[in-house]
Design a protein around this motif. Structure first.
Motif, short mmCIF file in Angstrom:
data_model
loop_
_atom_site.label_atom_id
_atom_site.label_comp_id
_atom_site.label_asym_id
_atom_site.label_seq_id
_atom_site.Cartn_x
_atom_site.Cartn_y
_atom_site.Cartn_z
N ASN A 161 -8.65 9.98 9.66
CA ASN A 161 -7.54 10.16 10.60
C ASN A 161 -8.02 10.07 12.04
O ASN A 161 -7.36 9.45 12.90
CB ASN A 161 -6.86 11.51 10.36
N LEU A 162 -9.15 10.69 12.32
CA LEU A 162 -9.67 10.70 13.69
C LEU A 162 -10.18 9.33 14.12
O LEU A 162 -9.99 8.91 15.26
CB LEU A 162 -10.79 11.74 13.81
N ARG A 163 -10.82 8.63 13.20
CA ARG A 163 -11.42 7.34 13.55
C ARG A 163 -10.43 6.20 13.58
O ARG A 163 -10.50 5.30 14.42
CB ARG A 163 -12.54 7.01 12.56
N PHE A 164 -9.47 6.22 12.65
CA PHE A 164 -8.59 5.06 12.49
C PHE A 164 -7.11 5.37 12.68
O PHE A 164 -6.29 4.45 12.77
CB PHE A 164 -8.79 4.44 11.10
N GLY A 165 -6.74 6.65 12.70
CA GLY A 165 -5.33 7.01 12.85
C GLY A 165 -4.76 7.58 11.57
O GLY A 165 -5.27 7.35 10.47
N LEU A 166 -3.65 8.31 11.72
CA LEU A 166 -3.04 8.99 10.59
C LEU A 166 -2.54 8.02 9.53
O LEU A 166 -2.53 8.34 8.33
CB LEU A 166 -1.87 9.87 11.07
N GLY A 167 -2.12 6.84 9.95
CA GLY A 167 -1.61 5.87 8.99
C GLY A 167 -2.67 5.46 7.98
O GLY A 167 -2.38 5.29 6.79
N TRP A 168 -3.92 5.33 8.43
CA TRP A 168 -4.99 4.96 7.51
C TRP A 168 -5.38 6.13 6.63
O TRP A 168 -5.83 5.94 5.48
CB TRP A 168 -6.19 4.43 8.28
N GLY A 169 -5.22 7.35 7.14
CA GLY A 169 -5.45 8.52 6.28
C GLY A 169 -4.44 8.56 5.15
O GLY A 169 -4.79 8.85 4.00
N ASP A 170 -3.19 8.25 5.47
CA ASP A 170 -2.15 8.19 4.43
C ASP A 170 -2.45 7.07 3.43
O ASP A 170 -2.25 7.23 2.22
CB ASP A 170 -0.78 7.96 5.06
N GLU A 171 -2.93 5.94 3.94
CA GLU A 171 -3.26 4.83 3.05
C GLU A 171 -4.40 5.21 2.11
O GLU A 171 -4.39 4.84 0.92
CB GLU A 171 -3.66 3.61 3.88
N ARG A 220 -14.14 5.04 -10.07
CA ARG A 220 -13.15 4.05 -9.64
C ARG A 220 -12.72 4.26 -8.19
O ARG A 220 -12.45 3.29 -7.47
CB ARG A 220 -11.94 4.09 -10.57
N VAL A 221 -12.63 5.52 -7.76
CA VAL A 221 -12.30 5.79 -6.36
C VAL A 221 -13.40 5.24 -5.46
O VAL A 221 -13.13 4.61 -4.43
CB VAL A 221 -12.11 7.31 -6.12
N ALA A 222 -14.67 5.44 -5.85
CA ALA A 222 -15.78 4.92 -5.05
C ALA A 222 -15.80 3.40 -5.00
O ALA A 222 -16.28 2.81 -4.02
CB ALA A 222 -17.10 5.45 -5.62
N GLN A 223 -15.27 2.76 -6.05
CA GLN A 223 -15.26 1.30 -6.10
C GLN A 223 -14.03 0.68 -5.44
O GLN A 223 -13.97 -0.53 -5.23
CB GLN A 223 -15.33 0.84 -7.55
N ALA A 224 -13.04 1.51 -5.12
CA ALA A 224 -11.79 1.00 -4.56
C ALA A 224 -12.03 0.36 -3.19
O ALA A 224 -12.82 0.86 -2.38
CB ALA A 224 -10.77 2.12 -4.44
N TYR A 225 -11.35 -0.74 -2.95
CA TYR A 225 -11.52 -1.45 -1.67
C TYR A 225 -10.68 -0.77 -0.60
O TYR A 225 -9.46 -0.69 -0.69
CB TYR A 225 -11.10 -2.91 -1.81
N PHE A 226 -11.34 -0.27 0.43
CA PHE A 226 -10.67 0.39 1.53
C PHE A 226 -11.34 -0.06 2.83
O PHE A 226 -12.51 0.23 3.07
CB PHE A 226 -10.78 1.92 1.37
N ALA A 227 -10.60 -0.80 3.64
CA ALA A 227 -11.18 -1.37 4.85
C ALA A 227 -10.23 -1.18 6.02
O ALA A 227 -9.51 -2.11 6.42
CB ALA A 227 -11.50 -2.85 4.65
N PRO A 228 -10.16 0.02 6.58
CA PRO A 228 -9.28 0.25 7.74
C PRO A 228 -9.71 -0.58 8.94
O PRO A 228 -10.89 -0.59 9.32
CB PRO A 228 -9.44 1.75 8.00
N LYS A 229 -8.75 -1.31 9.49
CA LYS A 229 -8.99 -2.17 10.65
C LYS A 229 -10.13 -3.16 10.41
O LYS A 229 -10.88 -3.51 11.32
CB LYS A 229 -9.28 -1.32 11.89
N GLY A 230 -10.26 -3.58 9.15
CA GLY A 230 -11.27 -4.56 8.81
C GLY A 230 -12.67 -4.02 8.62
O GLY A 230 -13.61 -4.76 8.33
N THR A 231 -12.82 -2.70 8.73
CA THR A 231 -14.13 -2.06 8.56
C THR A 231 -14.21 -1.43 7.18
O THR A 231 -13.46 -0.50 6.88
CB THR A 231 -14.36 -0.98 9.64
N ALA A 232 -15.11 -1.93 6.34
CA ALA A 232 -15.23 -1.40 4.99
C ALA A 232 -15.67 0.06 5.02
O ALA A 232 -16.58 0.44 5.77
CB ALA A 232 -16.23 -2.23 4.19
N ASP A 233 -15.00 0.88 4.24
CA ASP A 233 -15.33 2.30 4.17
C ASP A 233 -15.26 2.72 2.70
O ASP A 233 -14.46 2.18 1.93
CB ASP A 233 -14.33 3.12 5.00
#
Length: 250
Positions: free
Chosen positions: A134-144, A193-206
């Protein structure tokens, strides 16, 4: 239970009365005008004029009226379906909301005396680093991130299992009839599976990670007892990604 009509305000009743009066007046004028025009028609006998009136008026009036009623009925059914869904499921994640989840777990985890012992497992899942996201990318990405974790949990459990959102960033999973091996397998599968899930807020893989605490029980158990026992194990992994499972002797 109060009906919608009983809850109508005086202003609404006034609008209904005006609509009824205007609609009736319009149909009356249509009927009188049609009969007046047909009265001077020399191409039709009196019987033919009466048949035209008898057939044409119901088609002109009844068709649009019943179409309107049908559309309103369809809209009402859709509204009730959405209302029931919103009262059952969490709007963000699609999981059962806490109230419904708690109630369903209580019903499945308790038993009549004659039905024999109930067994199963209960997992509490805590997503890590949501505040940081939330702090780094915004609340919307936290919800995502929460949505992605929720969908991963739902796709990793069995058909009969229940998944609920029981806190701002906490999920509960009830595994009816599960053994300790079943619970451990499902918990490990969810974490992997959670660790393998693709999550890339603002194009930055996390990488998304979770902590899991779980209890296995063999007899009737209240929801709060399951929840407290499973949640207490989260502190055992120091709120770091991990999985702790205990056998609750009740």
């Amino acid at each position: 239970m109060m009906t919608p009509m009983a809850n109508s305000s005086p202003r609404q009743w006034k609008d209904i009365a005006w609509l009824t009066a205007l609609g009736s007046a319009g149909i009356l004028l249509l009927s009188v005008g049609l009969n007046y025009l047909l009265l001077f028609s020399e191409a039709l006998a009196p019987f033919g004029r009466s048949m035209v009136t008898a057939i044409l008026l119901p088609v002109i009036v009844g068709g649009p009226l019943f179409l309107f009623i049908g559309l309103q009925r369809t809209e009402l059914v859709r509204y009730r379906r959405e209302l029931n869904k919103s009262a059952t499921f969490d709007s963000l994640t699609g999981c059962l909301n806490r109230t419904v989840f708690t109630s369903m777990v209580e019903r499945r985890a308790t038993r009549p005396e004659s039905s024999g012992p109930r067994s199963g497992a209960f997992l509490v899942i805590h997503p890590e680093h949501i505040r940081s996201i939330n702090l780094r990318f915004g609340l919307g990405w936290g919800d995502e991130a929460l949505r992605l974790i929720a969908s991963t949990i739902q796709s990793s459990v069995r058909k009969e299992d229940l998944v609920g959102r029981i806190g701002t960033s906490m999920f509960g999973v009830f595994l009816p009839g599960a053994t300790e091996d079943d619970a451990r397998e499902i918990g490990d599968r969810i974490r992997a599976r959670v660790a393998q899930a693709y999550f890339a807020p603002k194009g930055t893989a996390d990488t998304l990670t979770i902590s899991v605490g779980g209890v296995v029980f063999e007899n009737e158990l209240e929801f709060e007892d399951m929840f407290r026992s499973a949640e207490s194990l989260l502190s055992g992994v120091g709120r770091q990604p991990g999985f702790q499972l205990s056998h609750l002797h009740n």
